[in-house]
Design a protein around this motif. Structure first.
Motif, PDB file in Angstrom:
ATOM      1  N   HIS A  52      -5.655   8.583  18.559  1.00 42.64           N
ATOM      2  CA  HIS A  52      -6.319   8.827  20.026  1.00 42.64           C
ATOM      3  C   HIS A  52      -6.901   7.460  20.523  1.00 42.64           C
ATOM      4  N   THR A  53      -7.449   6.591  19.507  1.00 47.22           N
ATOM      5  CA  THR A  53      -7.989   5.486  19.875  1.00 47.22           C
ATOM      6  C   THR A  53      -6.667   4.397  20.301  1.00 47.22           C
ATOM      7  N   GLY A  54      -5.779   4.642  19.563  1.00 44.99           N
ATOM      8  CA  GLY A  54      -4.522   3.992  19.832  1.00 44.99           C
ATOM      9  C   GLY A  54      -3.989   4.224  21.247  1.00 44.99           C
ATOM     10  N   LEU A  55      -4.000   5.261  21.540  1.00 39.32           N
ATOM     11  CA  LEU A  55      -3.664   5.695  23.015  1.00 39.32           C
ATOM     12  C   LEU A  55      -4.329   4.827  24.009  1.00 39.32           C
ATOM     13  N   LEU A  56      -5.671   4.839  24.007  1.00 42.34           N
ATOM     14  CA  LEU A  56      -6.507   3.970  25.069  1.00 42.34           C
ATOM     15  C   LEU A  56      -6.072   2.491  24.811  1.00 42.34           C
ATOM     16  N   ALA A  57      -6.340   2.150  23.423  1.00 35.44           N
ATOM     17  CA  ALA A  57      -6.015   0.564  23.433  1.00 35.44           C
ATOM     18  C   ALA A  57      -4.621   0.281  23.602  1.00 35.44           C
ATOM     19  N   GLY A  58      -3.626   0.978  23.305  1.00 32.45           N
ATOM     20  CA  GLY A  58      -2.203   0.894  23.622  1.00 32.45           C
ATOM     21  C   GLY A  58      -1.819   0.696  25.097  1.00 32.45           C
ATOM     22  N   ALA A  59      -2.506   1.837  25.742  1.00 32.18           N
ATOM     23  CA  ALA A  59      -2.271   1.677  27.324  1.00 32.18           C
ATOM     24  C   ALA A  59      -2.920   0.491  27.810  1.00 32.18           C
ATOM     25  N   LEU A  60      -3.915   0.107  27.377  1.00 29.80           N
ATOM     26  CA  LEU A  60      -4.507  -1.146  27.942  1.00 29.80           C
ATOM     27  C   LEU A  60      -3.678  -2.460  27.629  1.00 29.80           C
ATOM     28  N   VAL A  61      -3.290  -2.475  26.377  1.00 28.23           N
ATOM     29  CA  VAL A  61      -2.666  -3.693  25.834  1.00 28.23           C
ATOM     30  C   VAL A  61      -1.214  -3.636  26.682  1.00 28.23           C
ATOM     31  N   GLU A  62      -0.663  -2.489  26.752  1.00 20.22           N
ATOM     32  CA  GLU A  62       0.653  -2.695  27.399  1.00 20.22           C
ATOM     33  C   GLU A  62       0.683  -2.992  29.040  1.00 20.22           C
ATOM     34  N   VAL A  63      -0.549  -2.526  29.599  1.00 26.33           N
ATOM     35  CA  VAL A  63      -0.573  -2.971  30.951  1.00 26.33           C
ATOM     36  C   VAL A  63      -0.862  -4.328  31.048  1.00 26.33           C
ATOM     37  N   TRP A  64      -1.616  -4.645  30.100  1.00 22.12           N
ATOM     38  CA  TRP A  64      -2.030  -6.321  30.551  1.00 22.12           C
ATOM     39  C   TRP A  64      -1.212  -7.249  29.754  1.00 22.12           C
ATOM     40  N   THR A  65      -0.368  -6.854  29.026  1.00 19.15           N
ATOM     41  CA  THR A  65       0.733  -7.734  28.238  1.00 19.15           C
ATOM     42  C   THR A  65       1.983  -7.727  28.898  1.00 19.15           C
ATOM     43  N   ARG A  66       2.379  -6.344  29.200  1.00 20.46           N
ATOM     44  CA  ARG A  66       3.963  -6.190  29.643  1.00 20.46           C
ATOM     45  C   ARG A  66       3.846  -6.196  31.068  1.00 20.46           C
ATOM     46  N   GLY A  67       2.749  -5.938  31.698  1.00 20.48           N
ATOM     47  CA  GLY A  67       2.663  -5.939  33.099  1.00 20.48           C
ATOM     48  C   GLY A  67       3.437  -5.001  33.991  1.00 20.48           C
ATOM     49  N   PRO A  68       3.624  -3.585  33.772  1.00 19.38           N
ATOM     50  CA  PRO A  68       4.271  -3.051  34.392  1.00 19.38           C
ATOM     51  C   PRO A  68       3.630  -2.581  35.709  1.00 19.38           C
ATOM     52  N   ASP A  69       4.680  -2.297  36.932  1.00 17.26           N
ATOM     53  CA  ASP A  69       3.651  -2.155  38.165  1.00 17.26           C
ATOM     54  C   ASP A  69       3.410  -0.646  38.259  1.00 17.26           C
TER      55      ASP A  69
END
Length: 172
Positions: A52-69
Motif C-alpha cells: 500500500h505504501t508502494g502504491l502511493l510512492a509508485g504512482a508519484l514516481v511514475e507520474v514525475w519520472t515517466r511523465g504521462p499526460d
C-alpha cells in the motif's frame, strides 16, 4: 499550472487518510486485545503495508519520472472511483466499529457483523482497495503502477481473504 502538483496533492491526501485509518486501527486493536483478541495472518501484514505504501510512492514516481499526460475524461472518471472507494472504505469502518482493523483480530464472543455493506458483500473493504489501486494511479495515467499494484494485490488478497474467512469461521 501542470497537473503533477494536483495529482501529488491527491496522493498526499490519500496518504493522510491512511494515517487516519492506522490511528483507528491501533485504537481498535488495543480494544480487541484487551478483550482477549487473537491476531491471525501476522505474516502477510508487512507485505500489505509495503504494497500500500508502494502504491502511493509508485504512482508519484511514475507520474514525475515517466511523465504521462493526464487525460481529462480518464482523470475525472478515475477520481470519481477514488472518492467512491474512500466512501465505501469508511462505510466499512463505521459499520464494523471497534471490530474494524487493518489486521485480522478475532475477539472471542464478538458477533459477526452482517449489516451495512456486509449485507451485500462478504469483503466490501477489499473491493474498495481493488478499485482504489486501479483508479488512483490512473487519475494521472500511471498505468504501470496500477498494473503492478493490481497483480501483487491479487496475490495478497488471496491470502488475506483465506485468513479472514478462517477468522470469521471462529465467530460462527
Amino acid at each position: 499550472m501542470t497537473s503533477e502538483p494536483l495529482f501529488t496533492a491527491l496522493v498526499v491526501a490519500v496518504g493522510l487518510e491512511r494515517v487516519a485509518e492506522l490511528a483507528v486501527s491501533r485504537r481498535n486493536a488495543a480494544w480487541s486485545f484487551a478483550r482477549g483478541g487473537v491476531e491471525l495472518g501476522r505474516g502477510h501484514y508487512p507485505f500489505m503495508v509495503a504494497l500500500h505504501t508502494g502504491l502511493l510512492a509508485g504512482a508519484l514516481v511514475e507520474v514525475w519520472t515517466r511523465g504521462p499526460d493526464a487525460v481529462p475524461p480518464l482523470a475525472w472518471s478515475m477520481l470519481a472511483l477514488v472518492v467512491a472507494s474512500q466512501a465505501l472504505r469508511w462505510w466499512c469502518i463505521t459499520t464494523l466499529g471497534r471490530q474494524w482493523n487493518t489486521r485480522v483480530i478475532v475477539v472471542p464472543g464478538a458477533a459477526r457483523v452482517t449489516g451495512g455493506p456486509y449485507r451485500l458483500l462478504p469483503h466490501p473493504n477489499y473491493l474498495a482497495v481493488v478499485v482504489e489501486g486501479i483508479a488512483l494511479p490512473l487519475v494521472h495515467s500511471a498505468w504501470i503502477t496500477a498494473a503492478v499494484f493490481t497483480a501483487l494485490n491479487a496475490l495478497l488478497l488471496a491470502a488475506r481473504v483465506r485468513t479472514e474467512d478462517a477468522a470469521l469461521a471462529r465467530l460462527a
